[in-house]
Scaffold this active site. Structure first.
Site, PDB file in Angstrom:
ATOM      1  N   CYS A   1       0.872  -1.175   0.000  1.00 48.94           N
ATOM      2  CA  CYS A   1       0.000   0.000   0.000  1.00 48.94           C
ATOM      3  C   CYS A   1       0.906   1.221   0.000  1.00 48.94           C
ATOM      4  O   CYS A   1       1.741   1.380   0.898  1.00 48.94           O
ATOM      5  CB  CYS A   1      -0.855  -0.039   1.265  1.00 48.94           C
ATOM      6  SG  CYS A   1      -1.870   1.424   1.499  1.00 48.94           S
TER       7      CYS A   1
ATOM      8  N   CYS B   1      -0.263   3.684  -6.601  1.00 51.23           N
ATOM      9  CA  CYS B   1      -1.301   3.177  -5.697  1.00 51.23           C
ATOM     10  C   CYS B   1      -1.621   1.778  -6.180  1.00 51.23           C
ATOM     11  O   CYS B   1      -1.838   1.566  -7.382  1.00 51.23           O
ATOM     12  CB  CYS B   1      -2.555   4.051  -5.754  1.00 51.23           C
ATOM     13  SG  CYS B   1      -3.928   3.351  -4.817  1.00 51.23           S
TER      14      CYS B   1
HETATM   15  N1  DGL Z   1      -3.865   0.767  -2.228  1.00 50.24           N
HETATM   16  C1  DGL Z   1      -3.386   1.792  -1.426  1.00 50.24           C
HETATM   17  C2  DGL Z   1      -2.232   2.547  -1.999  1.00 50.24           C
HETATM   18  O1  DGL Z   1      -1.437   1.932  -2.680  1.00 50.24           O
HETATM   19  C3  DGL Z   1      -4.335   2.562  -0.570  1.00 50.24           C
HETATM   20  C4  DGL Z   1      -5.496   3.195  -1.149  1.00 50.24           C
HETATM   21  C5  DGL Z   1      -6.403   3.774  -0.094  1.00 50.24           C
HETATM   22  O2  DGL Z   1      -6.782   3.056   0.823  1.00 50.24           O
HETATM   23  O3  DGL Z   1      -6.746   4.951  -0.223  1.00 50.24           O
HETATM   24  O4  DGL Z   1      -2.056   3.715  -1.749  1.00 50.24           O
END
Ligand code: DGL
Length: 279
Positions: A76, A195
């Site tokens: 993440c 993301c």
């Molecule tokens: N998938 C996550 C990232 O790479 C988080 C997205 C989120 O929860 O806003 O930032």
């Protein structure tokens, strides 16, 4: 199948996005055991404060450790941007200096210089990731000559989490943010999808991306970097069990997680629900 022994590699995300990373890691290193946790009950993290993202991520890391993981990957970007450094520098020495937590930003930034010709790089990410300027800072540490421009796309994660990413409503938000990024710096020739949810939007992005601009997803970079890490740290590799199993956990309703996760992974899964704290 359940891991037979403590020693699975932990993979964490706020929700489903980290499954895109897990999928690449499993493809490259199918022999290891993995635990995946999505904090779906509190997703998205992208617009949350530094304090909340740090606190939630630390709770997740402690949960992985309590399940016997020695190595945890924050799949993440938001958690990597806002929580990783504090966890590595302040918390791990107290909790257990032998355990490790890795993120997804460094493996991507290490590869960028070889890919851009103009020296102008774009980053698409959550508000938290872009505001933290983590990509710019990490890239410029290695390559001060590169110009990095970020664009926050606050609607993209909700589109993915709600399975709207391939529906007509997504077009507006995808086009809007690509245009804004490229208006900000028309010389960008390489865009990092910063993301882990965004690979689900690749088809839509492809429709609005001008020719000649390269899009980078992180799965391959993170999995290759993890493999390299384990090669360079045989003492950690020895603690990681190799039974080829994956167990899935979510902090929200497992039936919804199972349904959506299967679409991301193209296989049926059966997640279990856990509680990280009094929500
Ligand atoms: N998938 C996550 C990232 O790479 C988080 C997205 C989120 O929860 O806003 O930032």
């Amino acid at each position: 199948m359940q891991p037979t022994a403590a020693g699975a590699i932990g993979v964490f995300d706020s929700g489903y996005g980290g499954l895109t990373i897990l999928s690449s890691i499993k493809a490259l290193m199918p022999e290891y055991d993995y635990l995946y946790l999505g904090d779906n009950a509190r997703a998205p993290y992208g617009s949350r404060s530094f304090e909340s993202v740090y606190r939630f991520t630390l709770q997740a890391v402690e949960w992985f450790f309590s399940r016997g993981c020695h190595l945890v990957v924050l799949a993440c970007n938001t958690a990597s941007a806002k929580a990783l450094r504090t966890i590595q520098q302040r918390d791990l020495p107290v909790i257990d200096p032998e355990r490790r937590v890795l993120g997804v930003i460094r493996p991507t930034t290490e590869r960028i210089a070889a890919l851009t010709t103009t020296g102008h790089v774009g980053v698409l990410g959550t508000e938290g990731t872009i505001q933290s300027r983590s990509y710019e800072i990490e890239i410029n540490k290695l390559h001060p000559q590169l110009k990095v421009t970020g664009e926050a796309c606050p609607m993209w994660v909700p589109l993915v989490e709600n399975r709207e990413h391939d529906k007509p409503g997504a077009d507006y938000f995808v086009r809007q943010h690509l245009e804004q990024l490229l208006t900000g710096d028309p010389q960008i020739d390489t865009i990092i999808l910063g993301c882990t949810h965004y690979p689900l939007l690749l088809d839509k992005i492809g429709q609005y991306l001008p020719a000649g601009i390269r899009i980078l997803t992180q799965g391959n970079y993170v999995s290759e970097s993890l493999k390299d890490y384990l090669r360079r740290h045989p003492e950690m590799d020895a603690k990681c069990t190799k039974g080829g199993t994956v167990c899935y956990y979510t902090t929200d309703a497992p039936d919804k997680f199972n349904r959506l996760a299967s679409l991301f992974l193209h296989e049926e899964i059966a997640a279990q629900q856990i509680k990280l704290e009094r929500l």
